[in-house]
Design a protein around this motif. Structure first.
Motif, PDB file in Angstrom:
ATOM      1  N   THR A  88       0.858  -1.239   0.348  1.00 22.43           N
ATOM      2  CA  THR A  88      -0.068  -0.164   0.248  1.00 22.43           C
ATOM      3  C   THR A  88       0.721   1.274  -0.025  1.00 22.43           C
ATOM      4  OG1 THR A  88      -0.304   0.420   2.295  1.00 22.43           O
ATOM      5  CG2 THR A  88      -1.785  -1.177   1.422  1.00 22.43           C
ATOM      6  N   GLY A  89       0.592   2.317  -0.654  1.00 23.67           N
ATOM      7  CA  GLY A  89       1.046   3.606  -0.670  1.00 23.67           C
ATOM      8  C   GLY A  89       0.867   4.257  -1.994  1.00 23.67           C
ATOM      9  N   GLU A 125       2.873   6.390  -3.215  1.00 22.66           N
ATOM     10  CA  GLU A 125       4.062   6.651  -3.840  1.00 22.66           C
ATOM     11  C   GLU A 125       4.509   5.373  -4.780  1.00 22.66           C
ATOM     12  OE1 GLU A 125       3.429   5.648  -0.862  1.00 22.66           O
ATOM     13  OE2 GLU A 125       5.089   5.206   0.491  1.00 22.66           O
ATOM     14  N   ASP A 151      -3.300   4.833  -1.202  1.00 24.51           N
ATOM     15  CA  ASP A 151      -3.733   5.151   0.187  1.00 24.51           C
ATOM     16  C   ASP A 151      -5.034   5.451  -0.030  1.00 24.51           C
ATOM     17  OD1 ASP A 151      -1.523   4.263   1.691  1.00 24.51           O
ATOM     18  OD2 ASP A 151      -0.463   6.214   0.852  1.00 24.51           O
ATOM     19  N   GLY A 192       1.248   1.654   5.730  1.00 22.20           N
ATOM     20  CA  GLY A 192      -0.139   2.051   6.107  1.00 22.20           C
ATOM     21  C   GLY A 192      -0.461   1.463   7.721  1.00 22.20           C
TER      22      GLY A 192
HETATM   23 MG    MG Z   1       2.400   4.690   3.154  1.00 21.89          MG
END
Ligand code: MG
Ligand code: AMP
Length: 703
Positions: free
Chosen positions: A485-486, A488, A528, A552
């Motif tokens: 997750t993310g 970026e 996210d 996360g």
């Molecule tokens: Mg993150």
């Protein structure tokens, strides 16, 4: 090669009119296994089934899901037929020819008898096709098989002579019970239509390379007829049960075995999936019901705790987690790397009989010092020979591994003997029992040879085989989904713009899971965004037994994994006194345990090795074994504060353990540089070169 995501089994029908509206046996049935759920569909016409199947295939392929579809009619004919019809032995050339000849309307009316008659006309004599209503039969297409002669084609394909295929009807038979011939004539053109529609995305096993998103193959549900009848639901139509049980069985096979099955076969006459692999297929079909689910509060922490010591955290996991995988009986050769579901006992002693450890001469009893002379009996005892009788005071020639003849308990090495006129001469002393092995000196029949929860090694296979165990109860592999997750994150190989980084955790975690011996399932990356993440977890819950996420997992604004698990009411944020490490979000999503790891790759790897590894092992039916470390002199200096347990990336050189120069938790290069971890316990400590520190090699974690 990745596994398939969706499994379809089709029970085809050659009816000339639509099947009854009310689901009945003489119709097309499909069994579909997807996301761990099995559904069955009923079709009154071939056109309807074709439409439904293409709709399903389109959806699955669009979602990037691989589909395996099996059809229960011959995909090819005995050698010689394709060549005579299409000019080539290639069965797929025959498919094209049949597709151009067969007309099969939406209401099932069709010209199969006319086509069969035209095909028969290509051959000398009468045949090969036969079977039709009296009103349709003539000199070219006879009503009875016995009226055929001289067409010169084999009656059956090679696969039809194999074990389990006894019930298969010949593909020339067009009418009445098991009119397999008509099913193929009306089925192959539909498959050819699929080939034209899906082009390079579809492969036909075993004729083509199966690295495609859609693979179709021939099946024969009667291979597991007895298991199907065992598993029939009350009032269930047999055809429905067949497609349901067979599709479920295929979905449970491990990908390697399934790939091997799909590649088995005859390039001209085709094959039936699973023939030659009956034991594995049957085992997959008979798998026991799944284990009871974990409790929703299995990750709850005692109230009021702030920083949980590592050992306490491990103790809680060990106490709460139980296997979530099913049990199945598997043949020995399919159990490498699987976990035993029950303790295994020896069925036979090893060695089963006393035998000789050397080449030499056997006789009864030890001998004192000095010269000895014994008469030799005729013959010899070699490995594999049944024991013969040797009279007292006599000797017999014995070869290594031979069961000791009756009356023999002692063996002298051939090098220590001189032979002369039917006698042996040697010098004592020689102890009774010398150079021989006692029956059961290694293992006795009914001894426990493996405990429950043991991951089977190659050496275990040898032990099982030697003690007569040819099948055993093992757990199905634990399916572990991995999700990054993310916002970026981008995929390795894609273009990363400023602010983006490549997703390093997913390949890391997928690799670790595979090395732990589980079945790693790539759940991809997720931004996210709470809604998207929720949908991804929902979809994953049906297809995996455990989920590992990275990123996360803390308690910040963008920590959606922990927020969602919190909302689901089954999450604990584990603040563990470990470095590197951040809080772990441990929770349950729709009954599936979720390990929410920190995003930092170093913390993610250390937390996986220290916490997720033993926890996953328990879920998989294995043990909660601590990794084995050993003490080695340090090649580094370090001052450690009290409180947390620390893990350093480390490796051994020249008998001393080196630590990676930086402890930064984003330093992925250090993970790769290292060959293990140095474990420093909670108290404060000053380490100087030469001080002993505990080193745990990566190998001790199984990676
Ligand atoms: Mg993150
Ligand atoms: P988080 O736990 O989401 O706050 O992330 C902590 C740090 O780990 C951030 O610097 C992230 O960019 C980084 N990170 C998170 N996920 C990954 C990943 N899959 N691969 C590499 N770095 C990551």
């Amino acid at each position: 090669m990745t596994a398939f995501d969706t499994f379809v089994i089709v029970d085809w029908s050659a009816r000339a009119a639509p099947s009854p509206r009310k689901p009945s046996k003489d119709a097309i049935w499909c069994g579909i296994v997807r996301d761990g759920t099995t559904t069955c569909t009923y079709h009154r016409t071939r056109a309807d089934a074709y439409l439904e199947l293409t709709t399903l295939f389109d959806t699955e392929l669009a979602a990037g899901r691989r589909v395996l579809a099996g059809f229960d009619f011959p995909f090819a004919y005995p050698t010689g037929f394709a060549k005579a019809v299409s000019g080539s032995h290639d069965p797929l050339a025959l498919w094209v020819a049949l597709h151009s000849r067969i007309e099969d309307a939406d209401d099932n009316t069709n010209n199969r008898f006319d086509v069969a008659r035209d095909l028969n006309a290509l051959f000398a004599g009468v045949g090969p096709f036969w079977g039709c209503p009296a009103s349709v039969s003539d000199a070219v297409l006879p009503a009875k098989g016995t009226l055929r002669h001289g067409h010169n084609l084999p009656e059956r394909r090679r696969v039809e002579g194999q074990n389990g295929m006894g019930r298969a009807q010949p593909c020339w038979k067009l009418y009445t019970t098991g009119s397999v011939g008509s099913q193929a004539l009306l089925g192959i053109p539909r498959l050819q239509a699929l080939r034209e529609k899906y082009g390079d995305h579809l492969a036909v096993a075993p004729f083509q390379n199966i690295g495609t998103p859609l693979v179709i193959t021939e099946v024969f549900p009667s291979l597991i007829a007895d298991i199907v009848s065992d598993q029939m639901e009350p009032d269930e139509i047999k055809d429905r049960a067949q497609v349901r049980v067979l599709a479920t069985a295929l979905s449970r096979l491990d990908p390697g075995t399934l790939t091997e099955m799909l590649q088995t076969g005859d390039p001209v006459e085709g094959w039936v999936l699973g023939v030659g692999h009956e034991a594995v297929l049957r085992a997959a079909a008979t798998v026991a019901p799944f284990a009871p689910p974990l409790r929703n509060d299995c990750f709850a922490l005692p109230p009021g705790v702030h920083w949980t010591p590592v050992d306490e955290a491990l103790g809680l996991l060990q106490h709460r987690l139980t296997p979530v995988v099913a049990t199945q009986t598997q043949p020995l050769n399919a159990t490498l790397g699987r976990i035993t579901a029950r303790a295994v006992t020896a069925l036979r002693s090893n060695p089963p009989l006393p035998n000789t450890a050397v080449d030499g001469y056997g006789f009864a009893g030890g001998r004192g010092p000095g010269p000895h002379r014994l008469p030799l009996v005729e013959g010899r005892a070699a490995a594999g020979d049944a024991p013969v009788d040797v009279p007292a005071g006599h000797a017999i020639r014995v070869l290594t591994g031979a069961a000791l003849p009756q009356g023999v308990d002692t063996v002298i090495l051939q090098e220590d003997v001189t032979l002369e006129e039917g006698h042996i001469h040697f010098n004592g002393p020689l102890k009774q029992g010398a150079n021989s092995r006692r029956a059961g000196e290694d293992v006795h029949a009914s001894d426990e040879i493996l405990p429950a929860g043991r991951r089977i090694t190659p050496a275990d296979l040898a032990l099982l085989a030697a003690t007569g165990v040819s099948e055993l109860a093992v757990h199905t592999p634990l399916r572990v989904g991995v999700l990054s997750t993310g916002d970026e994150l981008v995929e390795a190989g894609d273009t990363a713009v400023a602010g983006q980084i490549y997703d390093a955790n997913r390949p890391l975690l997928l690799g670790l899971i595979e090395r732990f011996g589980h079945h790693a399932i790539d759940l991809g990356r997720c931004p996210d965004d709470r809604g998207t993440l929720r949908a991804r977890l929902d979809a994953a819950a049906g297809r995996v037994d455990a989920i590992i996420t990275s990123g996360g997992a803390s308690a910040g604004d963008e920590d959606h994994v922990s927020a969602l698990l919190q909302d689901a009411g089954a999450m604990s944020l584990w603040r563990i006194a470990i470095k590197p490490g951040r809080p772990l979000a441990l929770g349950m999503w729709q009954g599936v345990p979720v390990f929410g790891l920190p995003g930092n790759p170093v913390a993610a790897m250390v937390c996986t090795l220290i916490f997720a590894r033993p926890a996953l092992s328990l879920l998989a039916g294995g043990t909660f074994a601590a990794p084995q470390g050993f003490d080695v002199p340090a090649a580094f200096s370090k001052t450690k504060k009290a409180g947390r347990r620390e893990y350093l990336r480390a490796r051994i050189r020249d008998g001393r353990v080196e630590a990676f120069a930086s402890e930064g938790s984003g330093r992925i290069s250090g993970l790769s540089w290292a060959e293990g971890l140095v474990e420093l316990s909670e108290p404060a400590r000053t380490i100087a070169p030469g001080d002993m520190v505990r080193f745990i090699p990566y190998g001790s974690f199984g990676i």
